[in-house]
Design a protein around this motif. Structure first.
Motif, PDB file in Angstrom:
ATOM      1  N   PRO A  32      37.683  44.188  29.580  1.00 16.71           N
ATOM      2  CA  PRO A  32      37.856  44.395  31.021  1.00 16.71           C
ATOM      3  C   PRO A  32      36.566  44.845  31.696  1.00 16.71           C
ATOM      4  N   ALA A  33      36.350  44.361  32.912  1.00 10.13           N
ATOM      5  CA  ALA A  33      35.245  44.858  33.723  1.00 10.13           C
ATOM      6  C   ALA A  33      35.594  46.262  34.208  1.00 10.13           C
ATOM      7  N   LYS A  34      34.619  46.955  34.763  1.00 11.80           N
ATOM      8  CA  LYS A  34      34.872  48.286  35.295  1.00 11.80           C
ATOM      9  C   LYS A  34      35.913  48.207  36.400  1.00 11.80           C
ATOM     10  N   GLY A  35      36.935  49.059  36.327  1.00 14.28           N
ATOM     11  CA  GLY A  35      38.046  49.006  37.262  1.00 14.28           C
ATOM     12  C   GLY A  35      37.715  49.530  38.651  1.00 14.28           C
ATOM     13  N   TYR A  46      43.682  47.045  33.945  1.00 14.05           N
ATOM     14  CA  TYR A  46      43.545  47.120  32.485  1.00 14.05           C
ATOM     15  C   TYR A  46      44.729  46.429  31.812  1.00 14.05           C
ATOM     16  N   GLY A  47      45.928  46.721  32.282  1.00 14.99           N
ATOM     17  CA  GLY A  47      47.125  46.140  31.680  1.00 14.99           C
ATOM     18  C   GLY A  47      47.171  44.628  31.797  1.00 14.99           C
ATOM     19  N   SER A  48      46.728  44.096  32.934  1.00 16.70           N
ATOM     20  CA  SER A  48      46.740  42.649  33.134  1.00 16.70           C
ATOM     21  C   SER A  48      45.784  41.956  32.176  1.00 16.70           C
ATOM     22  N   CYS A  49      44.575  42.497  32.027  1.00 21.65           N
ATOM     23  CA  CYS A  49      43.590  41.902  31.113  1.00 21.65           C
ATOM     24  C   CYS A  49      44.046  42.041  29.661  1.00 21.65           C
ATOM     25  N   ASN A  93      39.965  37.024  39.109  1.00 25.95           N
ATOM     26  CA  ASN A  93      41.051  36.759  40.049  1.00 25.95           C
ATOM     27  C   ASN A  93      40.694  37.398  41.383  1.00 25.95           C
ATOM     28  N   ARG A  94      40.466  36.584  42.397  1.00 25.34           N
ATOM     29  CA  ARG A  94      40.011  37.094  43.682  1.00 25.34           C
ATOM     30  C   ARG A  94      41.159  37.498  44.603  1.00 25.34           C
ATOM     31  N   ILE A  95      42.386  37.130  44.272  1.00 24.99           N
ATOM     32  CA  ILE A  95      43.537  37.467  45.110  1.00 24.99           C
ATOM     33  C   ILE A  95      44.324  38.559  44.400  1.00 24.99           C
ATOM     34  N   TRP A  96      44.334  39.762  44.953  1.00 26.38           N
ATOM     35  CA  TRP A  96      44.811  40.933  44.221  1.00 26.38           C
ATOM     36  C   TRP A  96      46.259  40.864  43.799  1.00 26.38           C
ATOM     37  N   SER A 124      37.901  40.392  35.145  1.00 28.94           N
ATOM     38  CA  SER A 124      37.695  41.192  36.344  1.00 28.94           C
ATOM     39  C   SER A 124      38.715  40.814  37.411  1.00 28.94           C
ATOM     40  N   GLY A 125      38.635  41.464  38.557  1.00 26.25           N
ATOM     41  CA  GLY A 125      39.579  41.204  39.637  1.00 26.25           C
ATOM     42  C   GLY A 125      40.541  42.362  39.805  1.00 26.25           C
TER      43      GLY A 125
END
Length: 317
Positions: A32-35, A46-49, A93-96, A124-125
Motif C-alpha cells: 500500500p502507498a502512504k494512506g 489498507y483493507g482494500s489493498c 483508483n482516482r474515484i474514492w 494507492s487511491g
C-alpha cells in the motif's frame, strides 16, 4: 454474547520504513502507498489493498510505519513484511467511492504471478468503498480477523473502557431486571466535524433521532422481549444524550453508556467492536465499528440519498 476481542498474536517487531529484500514469498506482491485521511479512511485504504492481494492469491507487504501497522500487532495483514523489489506496477483508483474496478485490478495482480521475476504493485487511491471485500464472505472474514489483532496496548486500553464503563452498566441493568442474558449494541453516531457544520455539503447526510428510535425497536424484536440490551456509544458523539437517550429510554430492559479514549481512537474502536451488533451512520469510523462487530447492522440509506445531502450524487460507501 462476546465479552472480549479476538485473540492477537505478537511477532518479532520490525523497524519502521520500507524493507526491500532480495527474495519474495510469491511472484506478485501488493504494497500500500502512504494512506490519507483520518483513522477510518486509513483502514479502508489498507483493507482494500490487502483484499486485492488476498483475492489475487498474491503476497502483501507494508512498511511498519503505515498508520494501520502502528495500531496493530506486528505481522498483522502484512505489516513489516519485506518488499522484494521496488514497485514497478501501480494500482490507482482516482474515484474514492467506486470499487467497480476491483475485478480488473485483481486480474492484473493474478496475471503477474506467472512472471519469472517478482512484480510489486503499489496500491494507492482513497478507496473508501466496502465493495473491495465486504460483499465476499470469505474476504470479509479474513479482513475482519486481521483487523481485530490490535497492539497489546490498544487491547489493554479497550479492556479498561469496557470494565470501567460497559460492564458496570450491564450489571446494574441485570440487577434491575433480574435477567442475566445481555446483548451489547454499538450505537456510534458521527458528529463534531464536517457532517455537523452548517452549510457543509455533508450536513444532512446522517440518520436522525427517528432512525435510532426505529433501530432500538428492531433490536428488541431481534433479540427477544426478555433479554437485556446495553447500547454503547462514544463521547465523540456530540449531544449523544439528547440524540440517543429518548429512544433507548423507552425500552425498560435497555440502557445507554458512552466510552471514549480521546488519546487513542483505535482503543475506542476496539471497545465498540466488542459489541454483538451495531448501527451505521454514514462515516468511515462508524462503518468500521459496525463491520468489526461481525453482527447485525442497521442503517438508513435515506438521508445519504436525499436531495438535502449535497454529496448524494457521488454515490455511497
Amino acid at each position: 454474547m462476546r465479552r472480549a476481542l479476538l485473540g492477537f498474536a505478537v511477532f518479532a517487531s520490525r523497524a519502521s520504513g520500507r524493507v526491500v529484500a532480495s527474495r519474495a514469498r510469491g511472484r506478485a506482491v501488493v504494497t500500500p502507498a502512504k494512506g490519507k485521511g483520518r483513522y477510518g479512511n486509513a483502514l479502508f485504504e489498507y483493507g482494500s489493498c490487502y483484499a486485492i492481494a488476498l483475492a489475487a492469491n498474491a503476497s502483501f507487504a507494508a512498511d511498519a510505519g503505515q498508520k494501520f501497522c502502528r495500531t496493530h500487532a506486528a505481522g498483522t495483514a502484512g505489516c513489516g513484511n519485506a518488499i522484494p523489489v521496488e514497485p514497478s506496477k501501480y494500482l490507482a483508483n482516482r474515484i474514492w467511492w467506486d470499487g467497480r474496478q476491483v475485478a480488473a485490478e485483481v486480474a492484473r495482480v493474478r496475471a503477474a504471478a506467472r512472471a519469472r521475476r517478482p512484480t510489486v504493485f503499489e496500491c494507492s487511491g482513497y478507496r473508501q468503498s466496502a465493495s473491495y471485500f465486504a460483499n465476499d464472505p470469505s474476504l470479509a472474514a479474513k479482513v475482519r480477523g486481521e483487523f481485530l489483532r490490535w497492539l497489546p496496548s490498544t487491547t489493554s486500553r479497550a479492556d479498561a473502557l469496557w470494565s470501567r464503563r460497559v460492564l458496570p452498566a450491564a450489571a446494574a441493568l441485570r440487577a434491575t431486571t433480574g435477567e442475566n442474558e445481555t446483548f451489547f449494541v454499538a450505537l456510534y453516531h458521527r458528529s463534531g466535524d464536517a457532517y455537523s457544520e452548517h452549510g457543509n455539503p455533508y450536513r444532512n447526510c446522517l440518520p436522525d433521532a427517528a432512525f435510532y428510535d426505529r433501530a432500538v425497536r428492531r433490536f428488541r424484536a431481534a433479540f427477544g422481549p426478555a433479554v437485556n440490551i446495553v447500547y454503547v456509544t462514544s463521547n465523540h458523539t456530540e449531544n449523544w444524550r439528547d440524540l440517543l437517550e429518548p429512544a433507548v429510554g423507552r425500552d425498560t430492559r435497555a440502557t445507554l453508556v458512552a466510552v471514549d479514549d480521546p488519546q487513542n481512537p483505535q482503543a475506542t474502536l476496539a471497545a465498540l467492536a466488542r459489541c454483538d451488533a451495531a448501527t451505521f451512520s454514514h462515516g468511515t469510523y462508524s462503518w468500521w465499528v459496525a463491520f468489526l462487530t461481525g453482527g447485525r447492522v442497521l442503517y438508513d440509506p435515506g438521508p445519504w440519498l436525499s436531495s438535502a445531502c449535497k454529496v448524494s450524487q457521488k454515490g455511497t460507501k
